[in-house]
Structures are given as C-alpha cells and as structure tokens.
Design an enzyme around this catalytic site. Structure first.
Site, PDB file in Angstrom:
ATOM      1  N   GLY A 191       0.741  -1.045   0.205  1.00 39.99           N
ATOM      2  CA  GLY A 191      -0.428   0.567  -0.223  1.00 39.99           C
ATOM      3  C   GLY A 191       1.289   1.568  -0.103  1.00 39.99           C
ATOM      4  N   GLU A 213       5.296  -3.310   0.821  1.00 39.55           N
ATOM      5  CA  GLU A 213       5.907  -3.208  -0.544  1.00 39.55           C
ATOM      6  C   GLU A 213       5.096  -1.846  -0.919  1.00 39.55           C
ATOM      7  OE1 GLU A 213       7.068  -4.803  -3.516  1.00 39.55           O
ATOM      8  OE2 GLU A 213       7.400  -5.938  -1.609  1.00 39.55           O
ATOM      9  N   CYS A 251       1.435   0.700  -9.073  1.00 40.29           N
ATOM     10  CA  CYS A 251       2.987   0.851  -8.427  1.00 40.29           C
ATOM     11  C   CYS A 251       4.106   0.829  -9.281  1.00 40.29           C
ATOM     12  CB  CYS A 251       2.960  -0.045  -7.442  1.00 40.29           C
ATOM     13  SG  CYS A 251       3.216  -1.840  -7.887  1.00 40.29           S
TER      14      CYS A 251
HETATM   15  P1  NAD Z   1      -3.677   2.419   1.270  1.00 44.16           P
HETATM   16  O1  NAD Z   1      -2.489   2.596   2.082  1.00 44.16           O
HETATM   17  O2  NAD Z   1      -4.383   3.552   1.617  1.00 44.16           O
HETATM   18  O3  NAD Z   1      -4.548   1.186   1.570  1.00 44.16           O
HETATM   19  C1  NAD Z   1      -3.713  -0.364   1.534  1.00 44.16           C
HETATM   20  C2  NAD Z   1      -3.732  -1.251   3.192  1.00 44.16           C
HETATM   21  O4  NAD Z   1      -4.177  -0.609   3.937  1.00 44.16           O
HETATM   22  C3  NAD Z   1      -5.726  -1.485   3.400  1.00 44.16           C
HETATM   23  O5  NAD Z   1      -6.191  -2.613   3.203  1.00 44.16           O
HETATM   24  C4  NAD Z   1      -6.141  -0.090   3.647  1.00 44.16           C
HETATM   25  O6  NAD Z   1      -7.382  -1.338   3.996  1.00 44.16           O
HETATM   26  C5  NAD Z   1      -5.126  -0.478   4.286  1.00 44.16           C
HETATM   27  N1  NAD Z   1      -5.735   0.967   5.040  1.00 44.16           N
HETATM   28  C6  NAD Z   1      -5.508   1.754   4.784  1.00 44.16           C
HETATM   29  N2  NAD Z   1      -5.481   3.233   5.669  1.00 44.16           N
HETATM   30  C7  NAD Z   1      -5.030   2.704   6.924  1.00 44.16           C
HETATM   31  C8  NAD Z   1      -4.716   3.132   8.151  1.00 44.16           C
HETATM   32  N3  NAD Z   1      -5.049   4.789   8.327  1.00 44.16           N
HETATM   33  N4  NAD Z   1      -4.776   2.347   9.351  1.00 44.16           N
HETATM   34  C9  NAD Z   1      -4.514   0.767   8.351  1.00 44.16           C
HETATM   35  N5  NAD Z   1      -4.778   0.187   7.477  1.00 44.16           N
HETATM   36  C10 NAD Z   1      -5.177   1.640   6.492  1.00 44.16           C
HETATM   37  O7  NAD Z   1      -3.016   1.645  -0.210  1.00 44.16           O
HETATM   38  P2  NAD Z   1      -4.050   1.606  -1.371  1.00 44.16           P
HETATM   39  O8  NAD Z   1      -4.696   2.843  -1.982  1.00 44.16           O
HETATM   40  O9  NAD Z   1      -4.308   0.698  -1.225  1.00 44.16           O
HETATM   41  O10 NAD Z   1      -3.007   1.621  -3.296  1.00 44.16           O
HETATM   42  C11 NAD Z   1      -2.150   2.810  -2.963  1.00 44.16           C
HETATM   43  C12 NAD Z   1      -0.626   2.644  -2.958  1.00 44.16           C
HETATM   44  O11 NAD Z   1       0.077   1.365  -2.596  1.00 44.16           O
HETATM   45  C13 NAD Z   1      -0.238   3.586  -4.370  1.00 44.16           C
HETATM   46  O12 NAD Z   1       1.310   3.987  -3.038  1.00 44.16           O
HETATM   47  C14 NAD Z   1       1.028   2.677  -4.956  1.00 44.16           C
HETATM   48  O13 NAD Z   1       1.956   2.677  -5.171  1.00 44.16           O
HETATM   49  C15 NAD Z   1       0.916   1.207  -3.842  1.00 44.16           C
HETATM   50  N6  NAD Z   1       1.116   0.038  -4.307  1.00 44.16           N
HETATM   51  C16 NAD Z   1       2.243  -0.336  -4.278  1.00 44.16           C
HETATM   52  C17 NAD Z   1       2.448  -2.188  -4.498  1.00 44.16           C
HETATM   53  C18 NAD Z   1       3.554  -3.544  -4.333  1.00 44.16           C
HETATM   54  O14 NAD Z   1       3.827  -4.296  -4.990  1.00 44.16           O
HETATM   55  N7  NAD Z   1       5.130  -1.903  -3.835  1.00 44.16           N
HETATM   56  C19 NAD Z   1       1.036  -2.562  -4.769  1.00 44.16           C
HETATM   57  C20 NAD Z   1       0.392  -1.642  -5.205  1.00 44.16           C
HETATM   58  C21 NAD Z   1      -0.162  -0.768  -4.902  1.00 44.16           C
END
Ligand code: NAD
Length: 493
Positions: A191, A213, A251
């Site tokens: 995330g 990641e 990502c």
């Molecule tokens: P995000 O960080 O908002 O969410 C990821 C996870 O965290 C979700 O399951 C969500 O429920 C949880 N989450 C959200 N807010 C939270 C909080 N305040 N406290 C605890 N948990 C929380 O990210 P996203 O919108 O799902 O994804 C986008 C980001 O992820 C981008 O920056 C992208 O580049 C990155 N990403 C990285 C990869 C990789 O493989 N490196 C793959 C996909 C996405």
C-alpha cells in the site's frame, strides 16, 4: 469490542493450530497450494466479474495480471516445494574438523497480509502463496476499496482452504488498526507509504518483522532510437505499461517519461497514433481501459490537472467523465516540476513527459528524487545502460520494456528506500515468510585446547592463525617457530 474479542479467539486458535505442527507438513502445504489453484481455475469467471465490478478491468488484463500470473506462481511453488523446504548444505572452513552445517528454512508462525485494491487478487494471493509454501498460518486483509473482490476472497476462497490456518478478514482502516494491535510473527503490507508508517509503528511494539511493498514515481527514460521499429515498439510498450495496466493505477506503472528536448515531439506524435490504434477514437467506448477506482481517487487525479500551468501542458486527452469514473489517456509535456503531478505518485492515466537537454541529464533528475520502485530505460546505448545500472538506485531496472519484471518469478520484487523494503515472488516469497535457521553439527572427535581458558599469548597466536585459515602458521606457532604481533596483549595474559 466484539471484533477485538473475536480477533483474539481466532488468533489464539490459529496459534494453537500452528503449534500442532500441521502447517509445517509438506503434504499440508501442497494441498493448500493445490486448493488455491482450484479456486483460481474454478472461480475464474467470478474473479473476472469482481474485477469488472470494482475497477472495470478488462478480462484480458484480469487474466494477464492476476489469474494467469497467480496460476503460474502456484505451478512453480508446487514444483519447487520439496527443494525449497529441504536444508541447504553450508560450506565450513577445513579448520572446523568433523563439523557439518546446513541452512534450514522454518516458518515464522502467524502472519498478517494487508493488501491493496488495484490488483486485489494478485497482491493478496501472491504473498499468501509464499506464506503457505513456507508453512505459516495467515490472515489476509484485502482492501475495502475493491469490495466485490474482497467479498469473493472472504466468501469463496475460504471454502477452498483450511480455515483453521488461513482466514480472510474484511475491513478498512479501523479493522486494520485493530489487527495491527495484535501480536504477529510477520506483517506483509502492500500500500501507500502513509499507511506503511502506521504498520511499522505498530510492528515496533513486538519487534515484528515487516515487509513494505510501497509505491512512488516510476520514471521511464527514452533515449533517441534510430530504427523506426525500435521507436514504435518503445511507444507501444510505454502505452501498455501506463494506460493498459489498470489505467496507470499500478505501483510499477510508468509515472512519467524523460526524453531529450529534440526528440519529444516525435515521441508525442507516435504516442497519439498508438493510443488511437490501441484504444480507438473513443477510448471509453473501447472498454479496454480500467476506470478509476472511486470518486476520491477520481477527484485526486482531476485536481492534479486543475493547476493552470499543468492544464496548459496537456498535449493529448484530458477529458474526464465523473459519473463513470473515467479519465482519458492524457499526455502532458513539461508540467511545472513543483506541481503536485510531479511531486506526488500519479497512480492514474496521466503521463507527463519531462524534457532534458541531454539524455544523460535524466540520471541526475532521477537521483535527485526518492528511489523509485521501478525504473525503465529505453536505449540501445551500452554506455547509458551501464551508467543507469551503476549510478541510479531503484527496486528494479528494466531496459526496453515495462511491467515485465513483475511476472518473472526468478527476480525479487520489492522496493528500496521510500519505495519499500523486503521482497517476494517465486522463491523470494518463500524466503520472506521463512526464518533461515543455521544448523551446525559438531563431532566429539577433535577439540582444540586453545579455545579454553586460561588465556595465554600462545593461545591468542593460535587463534589468530586459525581465523586466517593458515594451517601452516598454526603448526609453526605450536612448534614455537612463529610469533605473532600480539605482544601488545602480553601484559594482560
Ligand atoms: P493504502 O495504504 O491506502 O491501503 C493499503 C491497505 O491499508 C488497505 O488494505 C487499507 O485497508 C489499509 N489502510 C488504509 N488506511 C489505513 C489506516 N489508516 N490504518 C491502517 N490500515 C489502513 O494504499 P492503497 O490505496 O490501497 O494503494 C495505493 C498505494 O499502494 C500506492 O502508493 C501504490 O504505489 C502502492 N502499491 C504498491 C504495490 C507494490 O507492490 N509495491 C502494489 C500496489 C499498490
């Protein structure tokens, strides 16, 4: 309160199950990997429908990036499981007489996998495959922003797998934070960096190992290429690596392009031609481009375009349909570098092209920003290739293509610096969810007197030769024919 107490109960039961040793058995791991493959094959249509509902993702993309890659990974894990599980002999120096050593991978225990919405099956199940192959019990927490996919994982996946060892918990930030308060043996998070920080802070309490990641801005450097075939192939690969990969909501999607000033207009013209060839005159009608995941991300992307100078830099596309959460493939040339579009991860179908005087200047440009998760360089120039390898740092570096590295099981997938740390895919996933235990087997047949006190200068000298693996030196010290420089310590002996 109810959720927390049920978490506790579930987690205790899972720990007990892990302690029973069931999940360490090769037969259990194999059965679960096969069950996961059955889920993907039998529920292929349901998975595609969920991806269509959550993201408007085309079936081909769904297969290419999620179902197909996962089945491929499972086939590899099933084929390699015995080899991955078996201990690896470790070499010891000859001085360790009658001693052998090996490295044995043991599971970590109870692991938590938190995933993202853009590849809801790929990013949930790819790490889960590693966790199962390594013999762990696991809780998977998919993203609340892809509800149809999360619900399918919750309702259907669990009917294929051993529920005493693998559970899916649905929920958003609040539920994730409750999960993070528990004790884990590993947290694998995919995330944003913002939530990555929350995950790391929670992990500190129990010194839980973490894999992050994350994302960031992934540049593509385009050198001037002389053959028209090479140029066209470059353009096609850039377009599919951006607009044809979850509409840039990936990502490792290309975030922006760096190109020489004099080459820019040619690149833009070709991009326009190929966007039309791939997605038609009306890309929205083609149904081949994923839509924006929700209103929040739609407005975020729309706002990136709202800046007056950014708007003026649009040379292609730019139209948006808020009701259907669709944004046309959009190309911008030289938007201001201090605008949000160039300082934040775009994560959508907007592609800025930044011009540089000389292509070598792109190295300085990339180095002046956070280390990207992926760097793409399109060039036939071997000197530039060498310089890119040695002078830039990124999770991965791909020459003359984009996204491809994600599907290669033999390559570690993960970031560096702000794009995250830890890695997975193929055997790396197995290792990520394992502890590599050092095993030493010593015989009673030989023993060196100089390893025991009382300490003498002679013992110190022997130890010195021993650490240099200098057997002749040891013999000479024993015979009193060699003295070391350790006279310094003589007073303490
Ligand atoms: P995000 O960080 O908002 O969410 C990821 C996870 O965290 C979700 O399951 C969500 O429920 C949880 N989450 C959200 N807010 C939270 C909080 N305040 N406290 C605890 N948990 C929380 O990210 P996203 O919108 O799902 O994804 C986008 C980001 O992820 C981008 O920056 C992208 O580049 C990155 N990403 C990285 C990869 C990789 O493989 N490196 C793959 C996909 C996405």
């Amino acid at each position: 309160m109810e959720i927390i107490s049920s978490f506790h109960r579930d987690l205790n039961d899972m720990r007990e199950y892990y302690e029973s040793g069931k999940t360490k058995q090769a037969s259990w791991r194999e059965s679960q990997l096969k069950a996961l493959r059955c889920f993907l094959m039998e529920k292929q249509q349901h998975i595609m429908e969920a991806l269509m509902q959550d993201l408007g993702k085309h079936q081909l993309e769904a297969f290419r990036d999620e179902i197909g890659t996962l089945i491929k990974t499972l086939n590899l894990a099933l084929k390699s499981l015995k080899a991955w599980m078996s201990g690896k002999k470790a070499e010891l120096p000859q001085v360790a007489l009658f001693t052998s050593a090996e490295i044995v991978s043991e599971p970590l225990g109870l692991v938590l996998i938190i995933s993202s919405w853009n590849f809801p099956f790929g990013l949930s199940l790819e790490p889960l495959i590693g966790a199962i192959a390594a013999g762990n019990v696991a809780i998977l927490k998919p993203s609340e922003l892809s509800p149809a996919s999360s619900s399918l994982l919750f309702s259907s996946l669990t009917s294929y797998l051993d529920n005493k060892a693998i559970k899916v918990i649905q929920g958003g930030p609040q539920e994730t934070q409750q999960l993070l308060e528990q004790r884990w043996d590993k947290i694998f998070f995919t995330g944003s960096a913002r939530v990555g920080r929350i995950v790391m802070s929670a992990a500190v309490k129990n010194l839980t190992p973490v894999t992050l990641e994350l994302g960031g801005k992934c540049p593509a450097v385009v050198d001037s290429l002389s053959s028209s075939w090479d140029i066209e192939t470059t353009v096609k690969r850039i377009i599919v690596g951006k607009f044809g990969t979850c509409a840039g909501q990936a990502c490792i999607a290309i975030d922006y392009v760096l190109v020489e000033n004099k080459y820019c207009s040619k690149l833009v013209e070709l991009m326009k031609v190929w966007i039309k060839k791939m997605f038609g005159e009306n890309p929205q009608r083609s149904k081949t481009i994923t839509r924006i995941v929700n209103k929040h991300h739609f407005s975020r992307l729309n706002n990136l375009l709202a800046d007056k100078m950014v708007k003026e830099s649009v040379v292609y596309g730019g139209s948006v349909d808020e009701e259907n959460l669709f944004i046309e493939p959009t190309i911008l040339v030289d938007p201001p570098l201090d605008a949000a579009i160039m300082s934040e991860e775009i994560f959508g179908p907007l592609l800025p092209i930044i011009t540089v005087e000389k292509i070598e200047d792109s190295i300085r440009f990339i180095r002046s920003r956070p280390k990207p998760l992926a760097l793409y360089v399109f060039t036939k120039n071997k000197t530039l290739e060498r310089r890119m390898i040695s002078e830039t740092s990124s999770g991965s570096l791909t020459f003359n293509d984009a996204i491809l590295q994600y599907a290669a099981d033999s390559l570690p997938f993960g970031g560096v610096g702000e794009s995250g740390f830890g890695m997975y895919h193929g055997k790396f996933s197995f290792d990520t969810f394992s502890h590599q235990k050092a095993i030493v087997r010593r015989s009673f047949l030989t023993d060196f007197w100089f390893r025991y006190p009382p300490w003498t200068l002679n013992k110190l000298q022997l130890l010195e030769e021993c650490y240099n693996y200098d057997y002749l030196g040891m013999l000479l010290v024993m015979l009193g024919l060699k003295r070391s420089s350790k006279g310094l310590f003589a007073n303490h002996m």
